[in-house]
Write a protein that holds these residues in place. Sequence first.
Motif, short mmCIF file in Angstrom:
data_model
loop_
_atom_site.label_atom_id
_atom_site.label_comp_id
_atom_site.label_asym_id
_atom_site.label_seq_id
_atom_site.Cartn_x
_atom_site.Cartn_y
_atom_site.Cartn_z
N LYS A 7 1.20 -0.99 -0.33
CA LYS A 7 0.07 -0.04 -0.02
C LYS A 7 1.14 1.66 0.14
CE LYS A 7 -0.85 -0.14 4.82
NZ LYS A 7 -1.79 -0.27 6.17
N THR A 8 2.06 1.08 0.24
CA THR A 8 3.06 2.24 0.13
C THR A 8 3.76 2.30 -1.39
OG1 THR A 8 4.26 1.72 1.95
CG2 THR A 8 2.42 2.82 2.49
N HIS B 61 -3.66 3.61 -5.25
CA HIS B 61 -2.52 3.29 -3.50
C HIS B 61 -1.08 2.56 -4.57
CE1 HIS B 61 -4.09 4.69 -0.03
NE2 HIS B 61 -5.58 4.25 -0.65
N LYS C 222 0.80 8.91 -2.69
CA LYS C 222 0.42 9.87 -2.71
C LYS C 222 0.33 10.92 -3.24
CE LYS C 222 0.11 11.63 2.58
NZ LYS C 222 0.04 11.29 3.92
N LEU D 92 -4.80 -3.49 0.75
CA LEU D 92 -5.07 -1.93 2.03
C LEU D 92 -5.21 -2.93 2.77
CD1 LEU D 92 -6.93 0.52 -0.35
CD2 LEU D 92 -4.13 0.38 -0.01
#
Length: 438
Positions: free
Chosen positions: A7-8, A133, A137, A225
Amino acid sequence: MDAAIDKTPTQPQWVPMAIIGTLFFIFGFVTWLNGSLIPFLEIVCELNQMEAYLVATAFYIAYTVMALPMSMILQRTGYRKGMMLGLLIIALGALVFIPAALSREYSVFLLAMFVMGSGLTILQTASNPYIVHIGPKESAAVRISIMGLLNKGAGIVAPVMFTALMLSGMDQFSEEKLALMDAVARSQALTELSHRLVEPYVWMAGVLVLLAFAIKFSPLPELDLGDDGKDKAPVKEVFQYPHLVLGAVALFLYVGVEVIAGDTIGMYGRQLGVENFGMLTSYTMAFMVAGYVIGMALIPRFISQEKALQASALFGILFSLGIMFSSAGSTSIADATIALFGVPTVPNSLFFLALLGLANALVWPAVWPLALDGLGKHTSTGAALLIMGISGGAIMPLLYGAVAESSGDSQWAYWVLLPGYVYLAFYAFKGHQLRRWK
Protein backbone atom coordinates in the motif's frame (compact mmCIF):
# COMPACT_ATOMS: atom_id res chain seq x y z
CA MET A 1 -2.48 -16.86 -4.68
CA ASP A 2 -2.42 -13.42 -6.30
CA ALA A 3 0.58 -11.19 -5.85
CA ALA A 4 -0.22 -8.15 -3.76
CA ILE A 5 0.75 -4.55 -4.22
CA ASP A 6 2.07 -2.95 -1.07
CA LYS A 7 0.00 0.00 0.00
CA THR A 8 2.98 2.34 0.09
CA PRO A 9 5.03 1.57 -3.03
CA THR A 10 7.93 3.77 -3.98
CA GLN A 11 7.39 3.62 -7.74
CA PRO A 12 4.30 3.38 -9.95
CA GLN A 13 3.49 -0.07 -11.30
CA TRP A 14 3.27 0.48 -15.07
CA VAL A 15 1.80 -2.87 -16.08
CA PRO A 16 -1.13 -2.53 -13.65
CA MET A 17 -1.53 1.09 -14.75
CA ALA A 18 -1.84 0.01 -18.38
CA ILE A 19 -4.51 -2.54 -17.47
CA ILE A 20 -6.42 -0.09 -15.27
CA GLY A 21 -6.07 2.50 -18.04
CA THR A 22 -7.96 0.17 -20.37
CA LEU A 23 -10.76 0.00 -17.80
CA PHE A 24 -10.87 3.78 -17.53
CA PHE A 25 -11.27 3.95 -21.30
CA ILE A 26 -14.25 1.62 -20.93
CA PHE A 27 -15.68 3.87 -18.18
CA GLY A 28 -15.45 6.85 -20.49
CA PHE A 29 -16.85 5.15 -23.57
CA VAL A 30 -19.91 3.75 -21.78
CA THR A 31 -20.51 6.84 -19.64
CA TRP A 32 -20.09 9.59 -22.21
CA LEU A 33 -22.09 7.73 -24.82
CA ASN A 34 -25.07 8.98 -22.78
CA GLY A 35 -24.58 12.53 -24.08
CA SER A 36 -25.41 11.30 -27.59
CA LEU A 37 -27.89 8.66 -26.49
CA ILE A 38 -30.15 11.09 -24.61
CA PRO A 39 -31.19 13.25 -27.62
CA PHE A 40 -31.39 10.04 -29.70
CA LEU A 41 -33.84 8.45 -27.26
CA GLU A 42 -35.70 11.75 -27.01
CA ILE A 43 -36.57 11.24 -30.68
CA VAL A 44 -37.03 7.45 -30.68
CA CYS A 45 -39.23 7.29 -27.56
CA GLU A 46 -40.85 10.72 -28.11
CA LEU A 47 -39.79 12.15 -24.75
CA ASN A 48 -39.91 15.58 -23.16
CA GLN A 49 -36.81 17.05 -21.44
CA MET A 50 -37.62 15.60 -18.02
CA GLU A 51 -38.17 12.12 -19.44
CA ALA A 52 -35.01 12.34 -21.54
CA TYR A 53 -32.83 13.16 -18.56
CA LEU A 54 -34.28 10.19 -16.67
CA VAL A 55 -31.95 8.17 -18.90
CA ALA A 56 -28.99 9.72 -17.07
CA THR A 57 -30.82 9.26 -13.76
CA ALA A 58 -31.30 5.52 -14.33
CA PHE A 59 -27.59 5.20 -15.15
CA TYR A 60 -26.14 7.22 -12.28
CA ILE A 61 -28.58 6.18 -9.55
CA ALA A 62 -27.02 2.72 -9.78
CA TYR A 63 -23.92 4.17 -8.10
CA THR A 64 -25.96 4.92 -4.97
CA VAL A 65 -28.02 1.75 -4.94
CA MET A 66 -25.15 -0.61 -5.70
CA ALA A 67 -22.03 1.06 -4.21
CA LEU A 68 -22.09 -0.56 -0.75
CA PRO A 69 -23.14 -4.00 -2.04
CA MET A 70 -20.32 -3.83 -4.57
CA SER A 71 -17.90 -2.82 -1.80
CA MET A 72 -18.91 -5.94 0.12
CA ILE A 73 -18.35 -8.03 -3.00
CA LEU A 74 -14.87 -6.53 -3.40
CA GLN A 75 -13.99 -7.41 0.20
CA ARG A 76 -14.78 -11.04 -0.62
CA THR A 77 -13.48 -11.35 -4.17
CA GLY A 78 -10.59 -8.91 -4.19
CA TYR A 79 -10.09 -6.07 -6.63
CA ARG A 80 -9.15 -8.07 -9.73
CA LYS A 81 -12.10 -10.48 -9.67
CA GLY A 82 -14.34 -7.51 -8.90
CA MET A 83 -13.16 -5.81 -12.07
CA MET A 84 -13.98 -8.96 -14.07
CA LEU A 85 -17.46 -9.08 -12.57
CA GLY A 86 -18.02 -5.41 -13.38
CA LEU A 87 -17.14 -5.95 -17.04
CA LEU A 88 -19.55 -8.88 -17.29
CA ILE A 89 -22.39 -6.87 -15.71
CA ILE A 90 -21.82 -4.02 -18.19
CA ALA A 91 -21.92 -6.60 -21.00
CA LEU A 92 -25.26 -7.82 -19.66
CA GLY A 93 -26.56 -4.24 -19.71
CA ALA A 94 -25.42 -3.86 -23.30
CA LEU A 95 -27.40 -6.99 -24.21
CA VAL A 96 -30.53 -5.54 -22.57
CA PHE A 97 -30.31 -2.78 -25.19
CA ILE A 98 -31.28 -5.36 -27.82
CA PRO A 99 -34.87 -5.96 -26.60
CA ALA A 100 -35.08 -2.26 -25.72
CA ALA A 101 -34.22 -1.24 -29.28
CA LEU A 102 -36.43 -3.90 -30.86
CA SER A 103 -39.45 -2.95 -28.75
CA ARG A 104 -38.74 0.80 -28.56
CA GLU A 105 -39.85 0.49 -24.96
CA TYR A 106 -38.63 3.40 -22.81
CA SER A 107 -38.71 1.43 -19.52
CA VAL A 108 -36.45 -1.29 -20.98
CA PHE A 109 -33.94 1.37 -22.03
CA LEU A 110 -33.96 2.63 -18.43
CA LEU A 111 -33.37 -0.91 -17.16
CA ALA A 112 -30.43 -1.33 -19.54
CA MET A 113 -28.91 1.93 -18.29
CA PHE A 114 -29.29 0.85 -14.66
CA VAL A 115 -27.61 -2.51 -15.29
CA MET A 116 -24.68 -0.85 -17.09
CA GLY A 117 -24.38 1.68 -14.28
CA SER A 118 -24.28 -1.19 -11.77
CA GLY A 119 -21.37 -2.79 -13.60
CA LEU A 120 -19.52 0.50 -13.72
CA THR A 121 -20.08 0.89 -9.98
CA ILE A 122 -17.95 -2.13 -9.11
CA LEU A 123 -15.32 -1.16 -11.70
CA GLN A 124 -15.09 2.36 -10.28
CA THR A 125 -15.06 1.13 -6.68
CA ALA A 126 -12.14 -1.17 -7.48
CA SER A 127 -10.15 0.93 -9.94
CA ASN A 128 -10.06 4.36 -8.29
CA PRO A 129 -8.47 3.32 -4.95
CA TYR A 130 -6.21 0.99 -6.96
CA ILE A 131 -4.75 3.87 -8.97
CA VAL A 132 -4.55 6.12 -5.87
CA HIS A 133 -2.50 3.58 -3.87
CA ILE A 134 -0.32 2.16 -6.63
CA GLY A 135 2.25 4.96 -6.16
CA PRO A 136 3.19 7.89 -3.89
CA LYS A 137 0.16 9.79 -2.65
CA GLU A 138 1.73 13.15 -3.60
CA SER A 139 1.45 12.22 -7.28
CA ALA A 140 -1.89 10.42 -7.06
CA ALA A 141 -3.62 13.25 -8.93
CA VAL A 142 -1.16 12.81 -11.80
CA ARG A 143 -1.90 9.09 -12.05
CA ILE A 144 -5.64 9.75 -11.97
CA SER A 145 -5.11 12.45 -14.59
CA ILE A 146 -3.47 9.87 -16.86
CA MET A 147 -6.53 7.68 -16.34
CA GLY A 148 -8.69 10.72 -17.00
CA LEU A 149 -7.01 11.26 -20.35
CA LEU A 150 -8.07 7.78 -21.37
CA ASN A 151 -11.52 8.22 -19.85
CA LYS A 152 -12.24 11.52 -21.53
CA GLY A 153 -10.43 10.49 -24.69
CA ALA A 154 -13.07 7.77 -24.92
CA GLY A 155 -15.59 10.53 -24.27
CA ILE A 156 -14.40 12.19 -27.49
CA VAL A 157 -14.45 8.95 -29.49
CA ALA A 158 -17.85 7.67 -28.33
CA PRO A 159 -20.01 10.60 -29.56
CA VAL A 160 -18.15 10.70 -32.88
CA MET A 161 -18.71 6.96 -33.40
CA PHE A 162 -22.34 7.24 -32.30
CA THR A 163 -22.94 10.11 -34.72
CA ALA A 164 -21.37 8.19 -37.59
CA LEU A 165 -23.27 4.96 -36.87
CA MET A 166 -26.58 6.21 -35.51
CA LEU A 167 -27.23 9.77 -36.69
CA SER A 168 -26.57 9.58 -40.42
CA GLY A 169 -29.60 10.63 -42.47
CA MET A 170 -31.29 12.19 -39.45
CA ASP A 171 -33.05 14.76 -41.64
CA GLN A 172 -35.75 12.16 -42.37
CA PHE A 173 -36.46 12.00 -38.63
CA SER A 174 -36.81 15.75 -38.06
CA GLU A 175 -39.80 16.98 -36.04
CA GLU A 176 -41.25 18.58 -39.16
CA LYS A 177 -41.12 15.38 -41.25
CA LEU A 178 -42.34 13.18 -38.43
CA ALA A 179 -45.26 15.55 -37.82
CA LEU A 180 -46.43 15.08 -41.42
CA MET A 181 -46.65 11.27 -41.04
CA ASP A 182 -49.70 9.36 -39.86
CA ALA A 183 -49.41 7.34 -36.65
CA VAL A 184 -48.46 4.07 -38.40
CA ALA A 185 -45.78 5.61 -40.64
CA ARG A 186 -44.36 7.60 -37.71
CA SER A 187 -44.11 4.47 -35.56
CA GLN A 188 -42.42 2.55 -38.38
CA ALA A 189 -39.89 5.34 -38.94
CA LEU A 190 -39.00 5.57 -35.24
CA THR A 191 -38.75 1.77 -34.95
CA GLU A 192 -36.35 1.74 -37.90
CA LEU A 193 -34.24 4.38 -36.15
CA SER A 194 -34.32 2.46 -32.86
CA HIS A 195 -33.14 -0.75 -34.56
CA ARG A 196 -29.86 0.97 -35.40
CA LEU A 197 -28.82 0.40 -31.78
CA VAL A 198 -28.85 -3.39 -31.95
CA GLU A 199 -25.63 -4.20 -33.79
CA PRO A 200 -23.35 -1.71 -31.95
CA TYR A 201 -24.49 -2.97 -28.55
CA VAL A 202 -24.00 -6.61 -29.58
CA TRP A 203 -20.41 -5.73 -30.49
CA MET A 204 -19.99 -3.82 -27.23
CA ALA A 205 -21.15 -6.82 -25.18
CA GLY A 206 -18.73 -9.12 -27.00
CA VAL A 207 -15.76 -6.82 -26.43
CA LEU A 208 -16.59 -6.47 -22.73
CA VAL A 209 -16.75 -10.24 -22.24
CA LEU A 210 -13.36 -10.62 -23.95
CA LEU A 211 -11.90 -7.93 -21.68
CA ALA A 212 -13.23 -9.74 -18.60
CA PHE A 213 -11.36 -12.89 -19.64
CA ALA A 214 -8.28 -10.81 -20.43
CA ILE A 215 -8.33 -9.46 -16.85
CA LYS A 216 -8.60 -13.04 -15.53
CA PHE A 217 -5.39 -14.08 -17.25
CA SER A 218 -3.54 -10.77 -16.86
CA PRO A 219 -0.58 -10.15 -14.51
CA LEU A 220 -2.64 -7.62 -12.57
CA PRO A 221 -1.64 -8.04 -8.90
CA GLU A 222 -4.05 -7.78 -6.00
CA LEU A 223 -4.16 -4.55 -4.00
CA ASP A 224 -3.43 -4.92 -0.27
CA LEU A 225 -4.86 -2.09 1.83
CA GLY A 226 -5.44 -4.00 5.02
CA ASP A 227 -9.18 -4.22 4.27
CA ASP A 228 -9.25 -7.93 3.46
CA GLY A 229 -12.04 -8.66 5.90
CA LYS A 230 -9.98 -10.21 8.72
CA ASP A 231 -10.73 -7.41 11.15
CA LYS A 232 -13.54 -5.58 9.45
CA ALA A 233 -14.79 -2.43 11.12
CA PRO A 234 -18.45 -1.41 10.93
CA VAL A 235 -19.42 0.63 7.89
CA LYS A 236 -20.53 3.52 10.10
CA GLU A 237 -16.94 4.09 11.25
CA VAL A 238 -16.06 5.83 7.97
CA PHE A 239 -18.33 8.71 9.03
CA GLN A 240 -15.77 9.69 11.67
CA TYR A 241 -13.65 11.19 8.86
CA PRO A 242 -14.99 14.67 7.97
CA HIS A 243 -12.67 15.03 4.98
CA LEU A 244 -14.11 11.80 3.53
CA VAL A 245 -17.77 12.68 4.11
CA LEU A 246 -17.33 16.21 2.80
CA GLY A 247 -15.40 14.73 -0.14
CA ALA A 248 -18.36 12.48 -0.96
CA VAL A 249 -20.61 15.55 -1.03
CA ALA A 250 -18.04 17.29 -3.24
CA LEU A 251 -18.08 14.37 -5.67
CA PHE A 252 -21.90 14.32 -5.64
CA LEU A 253 -22.00 17.95 -6.75
CA TYR A 254 -19.01 17.60 -9.06
CA VAL A 255 -20.41 14.62 -10.95
CA GLY A 256 -23.72 16.47 -11.16
CA VAL A 257 -22.17 19.50 -12.86
CA GLU A 258 -19.90 17.29 -14.99
CA VAL A 259 -22.85 15.29 -16.30
CA ILE A 260 -24.84 18.46 -16.95
CA ALA A 261 -21.91 19.75 -19.01
CA GLY A 262 -21.49 16.50 -20.92
CA ASP A 263 -25.03 15.17 -21.25
CA THR A 264 -27.17 18.28 -21.72
CA ILE A 265 -24.97 19.91 -24.34
CA GLY A 266 -26.43 17.75 -27.12
CA MET A 267 -30.04 18.64 -26.37
CA TYR A 268 -29.18 22.29 -25.76
CA GLY A 269 -27.30 22.39 -29.09
CA ARG A 270 -30.28 20.78 -30.83
CA GLN A 271 -32.53 23.51 -29.42
CA LEU A 272 -30.14 26.15 -30.76
CA GLY A 273 -30.19 24.52 -34.21
CA VAL A 274 -26.58 23.31 -34.11
CA GLU A 275 -25.83 20.65 -36.72
CA ASN A 276 -24.33 17.34 -35.58
CA PHE A 277 -25.73 17.91 -32.09
CA GLY A 278 -25.00 14.26 -31.28
CA MET A 279 -21.24 14.86 -31.16
CA LEU A 280 -21.25 18.02 -29.04
CA THR A 281 -20.26 15.99 -25.98
CA SER A 282 -16.89 15.65 -27.74
CA TYR A 283 -16.36 19.40 -27.28
CA THR A 284 -16.74 19.11 -23.51
CA MET A 285 -14.52 16.03 -23.42
CA ALA A 286 -11.84 17.71 -25.54
CA PHE A 287 -11.59 20.53 -23.02
CA MET A 288 -11.41 17.96 -20.22
CA VAL A 289 -8.52 16.24 -21.98
CA ALA A 290 -6.78 19.61 -22.19
CA GLY A 291 -7.35 20.05 -18.45
CA TYR A 292 -5.84 16.66 -17.68
CA VAL A 293 -2.76 17.46 -19.77
CA ILE A 294 -2.35 20.71 -17.85
CA GLY A 295 -2.71 18.82 -14.57
CA MET A 296 -0.12 16.22 -15.54
CA ALA A 297 2.33 18.99 -16.43
CA LEU A 298 1.80 21.04 -13.28
CA ILE A 299 0.98 18.60 -10.42
CA PRO A 300 2.82 18.23 -8.07
CA ARG A 301 5.89 19.98 -9.49
CA PHE A 302 4.41 23.48 -9.74
CA ILE A 303 1.07 23.34 -7.94
CA SER A 304 -0.43 21.06 -5.31
CA GLN A 305 -3.58 18.98 -5.66
CA GLU A 306 -5.32 21.46 -3.36
CA LYS A 307 -4.40 24.45 -5.55
CA ALA A 308 -5.61 22.62 -8.66
CA LEU A 309 -8.96 21.97 -6.99
CA GLN A 310 -9.25 25.61 -5.92
CA ALA A 311 -8.61 26.84 -9.46
CA SER A 312 -11.10 24.33 -10.88
CA ALA A 313 -13.88 25.55 -8.58
CA LEU A 314 -13.27 29.21 -9.40
CA PHE A 315 -13.17 28.58 -13.16
CA GLY A 316 -16.38 26.57 -12.83
CA ILE A 317 -18.14 29.57 -11.29
CA LEU A 318 -16.81 31.86 -14.02
CA PHE A 319 -17.81 29.58 -16.91
CA SER A 320 -21.27 28.95 -15.41
CA LEU A 321 -21.91 32.68 -15.41
CA GLY A 322 -20.67 32.73 -19.01
CA ILE A 323 -23.30 30.15 -20.01
CA MET A 324 -26.08 32.16 -18.41
CA PHE A 325 -25.19 35.62 -19.64
CA SER A 326 -23.41 35.18 -22.99
CA SER A 327 -25.13 35.18 -26.38
CA ALA A 328 -26.97 32.07 -27.56
CA GLY A 329 -26.80 33.35 -31.13
CA SER A 330 -23.32 34.79 -31.64
CA THR A 331 -20.38 32.46 -32.34
CA SER A 332 -17.72 35.14 -31.80
CA ILE A 333 -15.73 33.22 -29.15
CA ALA A 334 -15.59 30.04 -31.21
CA ASP A 335 -14.74 32.07 -34.33
CA ALA A 336 -11.69 33.48 -32.56
CA THR A 337 -10.55 30.14 -31.08
CA ILE A 338 -11.55 26.67 -32.26
CA ALA A 339 -12.51 27.83 -35.77
CA LEU A 340 -8.81 28.53 -36.37
CA PHE A 341 -8.23 24.76 -36.15
CA GLY A 342 -11.08 23.87 -38.47
CA VAL A 343 -13.47 22.85 -35.69
CA PRO A 344 -17.13 23.74 -36.38
CA THR A 345 -18.22 26.79 -34.40
CA VAL A 346 -20.94 26.89 -31.75
CA PRO A 347 -22.82 29.75 -30.02
CA ASN A 348 -21.06 31.50 -27.15
CA SER A 349 -23.28 30.10 -24.38
CA LEU A 350 -22.73 26.57 -25.67
CA PHE A 351 -18.98 27.24 -25.90
CA PHE A 352 -18.92 28.17 -22.20
CA LEU A 353 -20.84 24.96 -21.46
CA ALA A 354 -18.12 22.99 -23.26
CA LEU A 355 -15.45 24.97 -21.36
CA LEU A 356 -16.76 23.46 -18.14
CA GLY A 357 -14.82 20.40 -19.24
CA LEU A 358 -11.64 22.37 -18.60
CA ALA A 359 -12.85 23.44 -15.15
CA ASN A 360 -13.99 19.94 -14.25
CA ALA A 361 -10.95 17.98 -15.39
CA LEU A 362 -8.88 18.12 -12.20
CA VAL A 363 -11.69 17.87 -9.65
CA TRP A 364 -11.99 14.08 -9.60
CA PRO A 365 -8.18 13.51 -9.56
CA ALA A 366 -7.77 15.99 -6.70
CA VAL A 367 -10.71 14.95 -4.50
CA TRP A 368 -9.95 11.20 -4.40
CA PRO A 369 -6.48 11.34 -2.79
CA LEU A 370 -7.57 14.16 -0.46
CA ALA A 371 -10.67 12.27 0.68
CA LEU A 372 -8.99 8.85 1.08
CA ASP A 373 -5.96 10.19 2.93
CA GLY A 374 -5.32 8.24 6.13
CA LEU A 375 -8.25 5.80 5.86
CA GLY A 376 -6.18 2.59 5.97
CA LYS A 377 -8.43 -0.45 6.43
CA HIS A 378 -11.48 1.73 5.80
CA THR A 379 -10.32 2.47 2.24
CA SER A 380 -12.69 0.17 0.33
CA THR A 381 -15.70 1.37 2.35
CA GLY A 382 -14.54 4.96 1.99
CA ALA A 383 -14.17 4.42 -1.75
CA ALA A 384 -17.72 3.05 -1.85
CA LEU A 385 -18.97 6.19 -0.09
CA LEU A 386 -17.17 8.34 -2.66
CA ILE A 387 -18.59 6.23 -5.48
CA MET A 388 -22.07 6.86 -4.06
CA GLY A 389 -21.37 10.52 -4.74
CA ILE A 390 -21.61 9.70 -8.44
CA SER A 391 -25.38 9.68 -7.90
CA GLY A 392 -25.11 13.44 -8.37
CA GLY A 393 -25.17 12.55 -12.04
CA ALA A 394 -28.66 11.13 -11.48
CA ILE A 395 -30.09 14.07 -9.56
CA MET A 396 -28.63 17.30 -10.91
CA PRO A 397 -29.32 16.78 -14.65
CA LEU A 398 -32.90 15.91 -13.69
CA LEU A 399 -33.04 19.12 -11.65
CA TYR A 400 -31.71 21.05 -14.64
CA GLY A 401 -34.33 19.41 -16.88
CA ALA A 402 -37.11 20.30 -14.45
CA VAL A 403 -36.00 23.94 -14.24
CA ALA A 404 -35.58 24.19 -18.02
CA GLU A 405 -38.96 22.54 -18.67
CA SER A 406 -40.87 24.69 -16.16
CA SER A 407 -39.19 27.99 -17.06
CA GLY A 408 -39.01 27.41 -20.82
CA ASP A 409 -35.47 28.86 -20.73
CA SER A 410 -32.78 26.20 -21.09
CA GLN A 411 -29.97 28.77 -20.98
CA TRP A 412 -30.97 30.46 -17.73
CA ALA A 413 -31.63 27.04 -16.13
CA TYR A 414 -27.87 26.52 -15.97
CA TRP A 415 -27.88 28.53 -12.73
CA VAL A 416 -28.18 25.09 -11.05
CA LEU A 417 -24.43 24.71 -11.67
CA LEU A 418 -23.42 27.55 -9.36
CA PRO A 419 -24.14 25.98 -5.92
CA GLY A 420 -22.05 22.96 -6.90
CA TYR A 421 -18.98 25.01 -7.78
CA VAL A 422 -19.35 27.18 -4.67
CA TYR A 423 -19.28 24.04 -2.50
CA LEU A 424 -16.26 22.70 -4.40
CA ALA A 425 -14.49 25.95 -3.57
CA PHE A 426 -15.29 25.39 0.12
CA TYR A 427 -13.90 21.83 0.02
CA ALA A 428 -10.81 22.96 -1.86
CA PHE A 429 -9.97 25.77 0.56
CA LYS A 430 -11.16 24.30 3.87
CA GLY A 431 -13.19 21.08 3.87
CA HIS A 432 -10.42 18.63 2.92
CA GLN A 433 -8.32 19.78 5.89
CA LEU A 434 -10.87 18.80 8.54
CA ARG A 435 -9.95 15.70 10.54
CA ARG A 436 -12.57 15.80 13.29
CA TRP A 437 -16.16 16.96 13.66
CA LYS A 438 -16.52 19.94 15.95
